[in-house]
Design a protein around this motif. Sequence first.
Motif, PDB file in Angstrom:
ATOM      1  N   GLY A 241       0.739  -1.239   0.000  1.00 49.35           N
ATOM      2  CA  GLY A 241       0.000   0.000   0.000  1.00 49.35           C
ATOM      3  C   GLY A 241       0.769   1.289   0.000  1.00 49.35           C
ATOM      4  N   LYS A 242       2.015   1.335   0.430  1.00 48.12           N
ATOM      5  CA  LYS A 242       2.635   2.634   0.613  1.00 48.12           C
ATOM      6  C   LYS A 242       4.147   2.542   0.492  1.00 48.12           C
ATOM      7  N   ASN A 243       4.732   3.395  -0.346  1.00 47.50           N
ATOM      8  CA  ASN A 243       6.178   3.616  -0.366  1.00 47.50           C
ATOM      9  C   ASN A 243       6.984   2.342  -0.590  1.00 47.50           C
ATOM     10  N   SER A 244       6.737   1.679  -1.703  1.00 47.46           N
ATOM     11  CA  SER A 244       7.466   0.448  -2.011  1.00 47.46           C
ATOM     12  C   SER A 244       8.031   0.506  -3.418  1.00 47.46           C
ATOM     13  N   SER A 245       8.582   1.657  -3.791  1.00 46.75           N
ATOM     14  CA  SER A 245       9.031   1.856  -5.165  1.00 46.75           C
ATOM     15  C   SER A 245      10.278   1.060  -5.508  1.00 46.75           C
ATOM     16  N   SER A 246      11.087   0.688  -4.518  1.00 44.57           N
ATOM     17  CA  SER A 246      12.264  -0.128  -4.816  1.00 44.57           C
ATOM     18  C   SER A 246      12.205  -1.506  -4.169  1.00 44.57           C
ATOM     19  N   GLY A 247      11.141  -1.785  -3.411  1.00 45.77           N
ATOM     20  CA  GLY A 247      11.003  -3.102  -2.810  1.00 45.77           C
ATOM     21  C   GLY A 247      10.168  -3.047  -1.545  1.00 45.77           C
ATOM     22  N   ALA A 248       9.910  -4.200  -0.995  1.00 46.71           N
ATOM     23  CA  ALA A 248       9.122  -4.297   0.232  1.00 46.71           C
ATOM     24  C   ALA A 248       9.685  -5.401   1.109  1.00 46.71           C
ATOM     25  N   ILE A 249       9.597  -5.195   2.412  1.00 48.57           N
ATOM     26  CA  ILE A 249       9.991  -6.202   3.392  1.00 48.57           C
ATOM     27  C   ILE A 249       8.767  -6.518   4.235  1.00 48.57           C
ATOM     28  N   ASN A 250       8.354  -7.765   4.205  1.00 51.70           N
ATOM     29  CA  ASN A 250       7.151  -8.196   4.895  1.00 51.70           C
ATOM     30  C   ASN A 250       7.542  -9.079   6.074  1.00 51.70           C
ATOM     31  N   ILE A 251       7.343  -8.583   7.289  1.00 51.14           N
ATOM     32  CA  ILE A 251       7.656  -9.327   8.502  1.00 51.14           C
ATOM     33  C   ILE A 251       6.381 -10.023   8.974  1.00 51.14           C
ATOM     34  N   ILE A 252       6.439 -11.343   9.129  1.00 50.08           N
ATOM     35  CA  ILE A 252       5.269 -12.121   9.514  1.00 50.08           C
ATOM     36  C   ILE A 252       5.538 -12.730  10.886  1.00 50.08           C
ATOM     37  N   THR A 253       4.755 -12.328  11.864  1.00 47.77           N
ATOM     38  CA  THR A 253       4.946 -12.827  13.217  1.00 47.77           C
ATOM     39  C   THR A 253       4.203 -14.151  13.407  1.00 47.77           C
ATOM     40  N   ASN A 254       4.552 -14.867  14.451  1.00 45.85           N
ATOM     41  CA  ASN A 254       3.863 -16.112  14.781  1.00 45.85           C
ATOM     42  C   ASN A 254       2.492 -15.818  15.380  1.00 45.85           C
ATOM     43  N   LYS A 255       1.470 -16.479  14.860  1.00 45.37           N
ATOM     44  CA  LYS A 255       0.140 -16.324  15.423  1.00 45.37           C
ATOM     45  C   LYS A 255       0.031 -17.110  16.725  1.00 45.37           C
ATOM     46  N   PRO A 256      -0.813 -16.642  17.632  1.00 47.26           N
ATOM     47  CA  PRO A 256      -1.084 -17.450  18.839  1.00 47.26           C
ATOM     48  C   PRO A 256      -1.661 -18.814  18.457  1.00 47.26           C
ATOM     49  N   GLU A 257      -1.234 -19.839  19.185  1.00 48.32           N
ATOM     50  CA  GLU A 257      -1.701 -21.204  18.950  1.00 48.32           C
ATOM     51  C   GLU A 257      -2.826 -21.535  19.917  1.00 48.32           C
ATOM     52  N   LEU A 258      -3.898 -22.095  19.370  1.00 50.13           N
ATOM     53  CA  LEU A 258      -5.092 -22.352  20.172  1.00 50.13           C
ATOM     54  C   LEU A 258      -5.011 -23.631  20.998  1.00 50.13           C
ATOM     55  N   ASP A 259      -4.065 -24.509  20.664  1.00 50.36           N
ATOM     56  CA  ASP A 259      -4.078 -25.846  21.259  1.00 50.36           C
ATOM     57  C   ASP A 259      -2.837 -26.196  22.059  1.00 50.36           C
ATOM     58  N   ALA A 260      -1.996 -25.237  22.398  1.00 47.42           N
ATOM     59  CA  ALA A 260      -0.765 -25.592  23.105  1.00 47.42           C
ATOM     60  C   ALA A 260      -0.299 -24.438  23.975  1.00 47.42           C
ATOM     61  N   THR A 261       0.217 -24.785  25.146  1.00 48.31           N
ATOM     62  CA  THR A 261       0.890 -23.817  26.015  1.00 48.31           C
ATOM     63  C   THR A 261       2.386 -23.955  25.791  1.00 48.31           C
ATOM     64  N   ARG A 262       3.001 -22.882  25.370  1.00 45.59           N
ATOM     65  CA  ARG A 262       4.433 -22.926  25.058  1.00 45.59           C
ATOM     66  C   ARG A 262       5.126 -21.715  25.669  1.00 45.59           C
ATOM     67  N   GLY A 263       6.378 -21.889  25.997  1.00 38.80           N
ATOM     68  CA  GLY A 263       7.169 -20.783  26.497  1.00 38.80           C
ATOM     69  C   GLY A 263       8.613 -20.936  26.098  1.00 38.80           C
ATOM     70  N   GLU A 264       9.318 -19.831  26.060  1.00 33.57           N
ATOM     71  CA  GLU A 264      10.732 -19.876  25.681  1.00 33.57           C
ATOM     72  C   GLU A 264      11.452 -18.694  26.314  1.00 33.57           C
ATOM     73  N   LEU A 265      12.677 -18.936  26.730  1.00 34.79           N
ATOM     74  CA  LEU A 265      13.517 -17.890  27.305  1.00 34.79           C
ATOM     75  C   LEU A 265      14.915 -18.036  26.747  1.00 34.79           C
ATOM     76  N   GLN A 266      15.481 -16.926  26.284  1.00 32.88           N
ATOM     77  CA  GLN A 266      16.839 -16.926  25.734  1.00 32.88           C
ATOM     78  C   GLN A 266      17.608 -15.786  26.366  1.00 32.88           C
ATOM     79  N   LEU A 267      18.802 -16.101  26.885  1.00 33.72           N
ATOM     80  CA  LEU A 267      19.651 -15.116  27.532  1.00 33.72           C
ATOM     81  C   LEU A 267      21.030 -15.139  26.906  1.00 33.72           C
TER      82      LEU A 267
END
Length: 504
Positions: free
Chosen positions: A169-195
């Motif tokens: 939709g806007k300002n993509s005359s030389s290209g576009a970067i599409n970042i797709i995040t993870n959707k929430p999962e309806l069937d699982a409890t998950r967690g992660e920690l990184q240090l």
Amino acid sequence: MNRYYRQRAGNLPAPFHYNPQRRVYGHSALRAAVGVGIALLAGEAFAQSSTSGIEEIIVVARQRQESLQDVPISMAAVSGESLRGMHIDTLQEMEYSVPNLVFGETGTSGETHIGLRGIGDFSRNIGFDTRVGVYIDGVFVGQSLAVDQGLADIAQVEVLRGPQGTLFGKNSSSGAINIITNKPELDATRGELQLGVGNRDNRYGSGMLNVPLGKTAALRVSVVAQEQDGYIDNIATGDKLMSNDHVQGRARLRFQPNESLDLVLSADVRNQDNDILFLEPDAAYELTAGDPAAADRYKVNQDGPLSDKNDSWGVSANADYELTNGFVLTSITAYRESKRRVGSDEDATAAYALHVQWFEDKFEHFTQEIRLSSPAGCDFSYVAGLYYFDQKAEQHRDVVLGPAFGAPPGFLGGRSIGAVDTTSWAAFINANLALNDKLSLSGGLRWTDEEKDANLDQFTLAAFGLANFTGYSDSFSDGKLTATASVRYAFTDNVQAYFTYSRG
């Protein structure tokens, strides 16, 4: 040529050279991760195994799920797994992994230069637009100060080269970067920690938690934070400049009451607060001013307000509704706000002569997109829609003088206040026709109408030789039809060729 980078089981070598110690701020890091649920699964099927045993990559570059090899666009698709394996935490760090993607080093967060195939720009001036559009889950993130997004809990990043003037939709005359995040999962409890820890007192941490809320809803929260000291000593203040401190959080709430409706509400916030060296000192100038430290490339002697604060946040609602005839109606509603505050020492010495205190920019925009996608699996398919964009931008610049300039401390030597309002709407359609198993044609049209209204006041001392004016205003409006067309031919299952024309 389309390329996809994935670090698979067995640590197969990637098809490029990557040095994990080559980072934006020149640091290496040692990281440890602990996980609950072990694997982090993408919320959408971006990688599926085909019958031939070769992994099939699914992308959404044309606003519908398709195999990467069926899309006649030069692009790179990098999975969240690969980003984690290469310790890529921000969008800027992807330039070492994606061909033709370049981020310029300009010194401040508000001047992030991003280019594709050598074409790019940064939009420090509030009247300028970016050349590469960055999108998160289909939402345009805004001007240059907002593009360097954190990449925690990401399903995939798609980098599309060349003008994307039809579907984005806007300002993509030389290209576009599409970042797709993870959707929430309806069937699982998950967690992660990184240090992680590293040199220059680098401290890093990220985490994710996915919690189902009954059978039809789920919440997913992620956060990433980093603190790192600078590597340039400022003799005047004792500070270390060019630090790297930032934190970003995202929360997504998903509702799926039935098989037809999928609604995701998102909110994110990002904060960056660094001590910077906005203007690199010229050794000859500083030595003339009596600063012996200028001979050392890692030392400066500046008394100005050397800081860079960059804050942004946004909310969005993304709804997909499948009609009984197989058509999918999509609505993306979003509001985003970004602001930054930068100070610099324009005389680059310990003498209080000329300081910028401050450069301030603020952007806020509202977007609404509505799309209708034809049923999948047909020889003829299309996506049509409407797009609306409304942005308000403000800038404030103050230049102050001091005793070394013959003025009392904090004397106002110049002020510039400006505002630019932008309104844009567009109607678009993109279609694909499979003539047979080998030959397919695609094309698209987009009509865009845009209007900008600007107001500017400026005052400076006569000694600066700059114009003074009050109440200056101007406006600009234009409409444009942009098009794309392509033909793709599959010689075999493994050898394909395409030709694409596009205009942005």
